[in-house]
Scaffold this active site. Structure first.
Site, short mmCIF file in Angstrom:
data_model
loop_
_atom_site.label_atom_id
_atom_site.label_comp_id
_atom_site.label_asym_id
_atom_site.label_seq_id
_atom_site.Cartn_x
_atom_site.Cartn_y
_atom_site.Cartn_z
N ASP A 134 0.86 -1.19 0.00
CA ASP A 134 0.00 0.00 0.00
C ASP A 134 0.89 1.23 0.00
O ASP A 134 2.00 1.22 0.54
CB ASP A 134 -0.91 0.01 1.24
CG ASP A 134 -1.96 -1.08 1.19
OD1 ASP A 134 -2.45 -1.40 0.10
OD2 ASP A 134 -2.32 -1.60 2.26
N ASP A 153 -6.94 -1.55 -4.64
CA ASP A 153 -8.01 -1.24 -3.69
C ASP A 153 -8.96 -0.19 -4.27
O ASP A 153 -10.18 -0.27 -4.08
CB ASP A 153 -7.43 -0.71 -2.38
CG ASP A 153 -6.54 -1.72 -1.67
OD1 ASP A 153 -6.72 -2.93 -1.87
OD2 ASP A 153 -5.65 -1.27 -0.91
#
Length: 174
Positions: A134, A153
């Site tokens: 991330d 995401d």
């Protein structure tokens, strides 16, 4: 009498309804490509935990998430990697079934293609690294940080929003 030879040609994968799956698989592939390129770039540019402010509300940061959304189950002993990988594989199989069945429904298929691309992008991370990479970090001063996330995401979230919008639109027609 000579027989005419035909050249083999590329034919798009067709669904049972006759509409092509190729555009939807292409969208998923583009999501995977953008996701993986961005993750490779961030891992080569940053060290784990390193943060670079971009604006007053957005940073780039290299974070590892062994869990699911919002780091769900991230503190477990590693079994969650296989659990979430299994869920992703099952979801992709089901999405391909739905795409085959409903390939002509544009918004529905856009939603599914985005979700599939995102699921596969994060699955690649889980299998290759044991965690999801991330790097997008939004925050409000004094309030805190939203959990870091990535392009996969984002595609899953946009796909879910499109799916809900398509379903509401379908219900309102009837």
């Amino acid at each position: 009498m000579a027989t005419k030879k035909t050249k083999p040609s590329f034919t798009a994968v067709k669904s049972s309804a006759g509409a092509s799956l190729t555009p939807w698989l292409g969208i998923a592939f583009i999501v995977i490509l953008l996701d993986q390129i961005s993750k490779i770039t961030i891992t080569r540019t940053f060290t784990h935990g390193e943060e670079k402010p971009i604006t007053s509300f957005f940073n780039l940061v290299l974070a590892y998430n062994p869990g699911a959304a919002f780091s769900f189950l991230s503190d477990q002993g590693g079994w969650q990697k296989y659990f979430f990988a299994g869920i992703a594989i099952a979801a992709v199989v089901f999405i391909i079934y739905l795409l085959r069945k409903h390939a002509g429904q544009r918004m529905f298929c856009w939603a599914l293609a985005l979700i599939m691309g995102g699921a596969l992008g994060n699955l690649i991370d889980r299998l290759a690294y044991g965690h999801v990479i991330d790097f997008l970090d939004f925050h409000l001063r004094g309030v805190g940080h939203f959990p870091a996330f990535n392009i996969a995401d984002t595609a899953i979230s946009i796909g879910a929003i499109l799916f809900i919008f398509d379903e509401l639109r379908r219900v309102n027609k009837h």
